[in-house]
Structures are given as C-alpha cells and as structure tokens.
Motif scaffolding. Structure first.
Motif: not given
Length: 352
Positions: A6, A9-10, A44-46, A53
C-alpha cells in the motif's frame, strides 16, 4: 520477492521487494497461505488506526519455515506453521496484569502488516518463535491463514457463556460470523440462528448448521425476540446492537465482535431492565490461537467451503480496489498463495 504494497497515496500494487532476514530469535517463513481482511480495506483507505501506509499488508497467514535466526533450533526448518500476528510490549499494564497477563490488550503491540513488521501478503515473512503454531500435515497448506480469523471467533465464544445447550444467534455472516456459527454448532448449541442480507453468506451459514434469515425482511425475527441466550454481533450494520439486545432473554449476553468505526447509540434501557450483559471481544490470546489451530486441524474440510482463491497477489489488488470503491463482492473469505499458484484444498497438493 513479490509483495502487496500500500503506497502513501493509498494505492495497492504488487512490487518486487527484498526478502526479509530473520534476526536472533526469529524464523523466515515461505508464505503458502495469506488472507485478506476488512482491516486491509480500511488501511488502504487511510482510516485504519495503526496500519498507516506505506506498508506491505496482510496479517493472516502461514507457511513453511525455510531459515532460522541466531539462537533458534535448526529443527524448526521445514515445519509448517500458522502465524499469530501480534507481539506485545511486555511492559505495560495489560502485559503485566496479575494473576493473568493480557498481552492481546497491549496498546503498544506490534501487528503484522504494519510498517515495522511487513505482512503476509508477500512471498516471505519473518516472525519470532512465540508467534509460531505448528499445524498438522493433514491440513492443506493453502488454508493455514484461516487460523487467525478462527482465533478471533474462538476468543469471542470464550468471552460469553458456553454455547452448549444454549440458543445462540450470530448477526453477520461474513468470515468471522460463519466461523462463529461453526464453533457454536461444534460446541453443542441447542440452536444457532444466523442473519445476513447477502444470499451467499446465508447459504454458507446454513451449510455450517445454522437456521438463517435475512434481517432486512419484514417479520424476520417474529417469535424470536426475548428468547436467545447468547448473541454474537459480527457486523456493524446500523441498529444491530438494538437488534441483538431485543433478541436476548433476560440475563442473556451480547458478545460484540464487529469493529465499529466510532461511537454507537443503543438501547441501554433494554439492556438494564432485563439485566442483560454486553461484552466486548477483541483479537485473541495465545490459548485462543492454539484452540483455533486445533479446530482447523479437526474441521478444515468443513471450513474450506468458505474460501475463494484470490488468484495471487495481482487478484488481491483488484479485490481491494473494488472494496474501497464500494463495489460488491461475492466472496466470504479470500485466500491467496503469494507465489501465484492455486490455493491448495487437499493435503500435500499445491493444485486446487
């Protein structure tokens, strides 16, 4: 080695990364089974609280020990293991709790799939001896990653009353919910009700021995309110805690397993007036993980039906991208072999 990264920048992408080397007290595991979890989506969404990440993701996994670090008996080479993906600090209040330490509640514990401990969605991963659980050779090595979600379900069952001879419900038929159904049925529950709006999830829970209903249909719980002994909440659907409390008989127990993203309102009056209990459950202890491995060894044939082969790391990229975008997936549990070969469904065979 190939690994699923990841980025800051996601974005999810498969990269060539240096294979890790075991430090003293560690081993190197060639990963034959890695699972994809909802926490991978939130990372992954943050919006995950500690998986930030850039990182190599994945905390569910297992495989074969291929190298050992200093101080580790060479007899570990070749052992097939499931990986407990948490390492506590050993110093904080929960870690030093008496008479029973609670390292799974350590706020400083390190988890696989964090920047400081690259995860299992890679061809190789390192782990200390305390995180290794040998698995009988009868279990297909492609199913080893099921041990971790099974441990979550084992811990949830232990947090509530023994399900034997009790009327039980599982709200939410995803991976954890389906595994809770399996454990409740195997544990001798008098009856198990499972709910999920998705047809695939209901069919999966029915195969595992539950009576299933779609909670979004009118009259889904007719005749069941106030009758159940234990309700496991394995979803974060709106209103689910009120639903669980209403299903309980007086002095029944709700075990909350689903990971809510924030504050939740629920009917505390209904909880209080009938002296019902709401109990939290998070991750697992070493004893839960050992019990999960034993359950996998006993029941992998029943549980293999939950699994969809993700088609390797490249397939996981597409799955996660769809999940972040909110596109539905007809999958209960996604497992992969990071080397890209098919997920093994029979002992000793790399071929599906």
């Amino acid at each position: 080695m190939r690994a699923l990264e990841f980025t800051a920048e996601h974005l999810a992408r498969v990269v060539d990364a240096p294979a890790p080397s075991p430090t003293p007290g560690e081993v190197l595991v060639a990963v034959t089974s890695a699972g994809v979890c909802g926490s991978d989506v939130t990372a992954l969404k943050g919006v995950h609280p500690f998986r930030v990440p850039p990182l190599i993701t994945g905390h569910e996994g297992g495989g074969a020990v291929v190298a050992v670090g200093e101080g580790v008996d060479d007899a570990w080479r070749g052992r097939v293991v499931a990986l407990e993906p948490q390492r506590a600090c050993g110093r904080c209040g929960p870690c030093t709790e008496t008479p029973e330490p609670l390292p799974h509640l350590c706020r400083d514990r390190l988890m696989l799939g964090m920047p400081a401990w690259p995860g299992t969605l890679a061809e190789y991963v390192t782990a200390p001896l305390a995180c290794l659980y040998p698995v009988d050779g009868s279990v297909p090595d492609g199913l080893l990653a099921l041990a971790e979600p099974l441990a979550v379900a084992e811990h949830a069952v232990r947090r509530g009353p023994d399900p034997r001879d009790r009327e039980v419900a599982v709200l939410g038929g995803g991976p954890i919910g389906a595994l809770l159904v399996h454990l409740a049925v195997a544990g001798g529950a008098a009856g198990v009700l499972a709910t999920d709006p998705r047809r695939l999830a209901r069919d999966t829970c029915a195969r595992l021995g539950a009576v299933v209903v779609d909670p979004t249909t009118a009259g889904a719980f007719d005749g069941r309110s106030g009758t159940l002994d234990v309700v496991y909440v394995a979803t974060t659907a709106p209103g689910v805690l009120d639903q669980a409390i209403a299903l309980l008989r007086p002095r029944g127990t709700v075990v909350e397993v689903g990971l809510f993203g924030g504050r939740v309102e629920f009917d505390v009056v209904g909880l209080q007036q009938d002296e019902k209990t709401l109990t939290g459950s998070t991750v697992y202890t070493a004893a839960d993980f050992a019990a999960a491995v034993a359950a996998l060894e006993r029941s992998w044939r029943d549980l293999a039906g939950l699994v969809t082969d993700g088609g390797g790391l490249d397939g996981v990229v597409g799955h996660l991208t769809d999940a972040v975008a909110g596109r539905p997936s007809d999958v209960i549990k996604l497992l992969v072999r990071p080397d890209g070969s098919p997920v093994a469904t029979t002992p000793g065979s790399p071929d599906a």
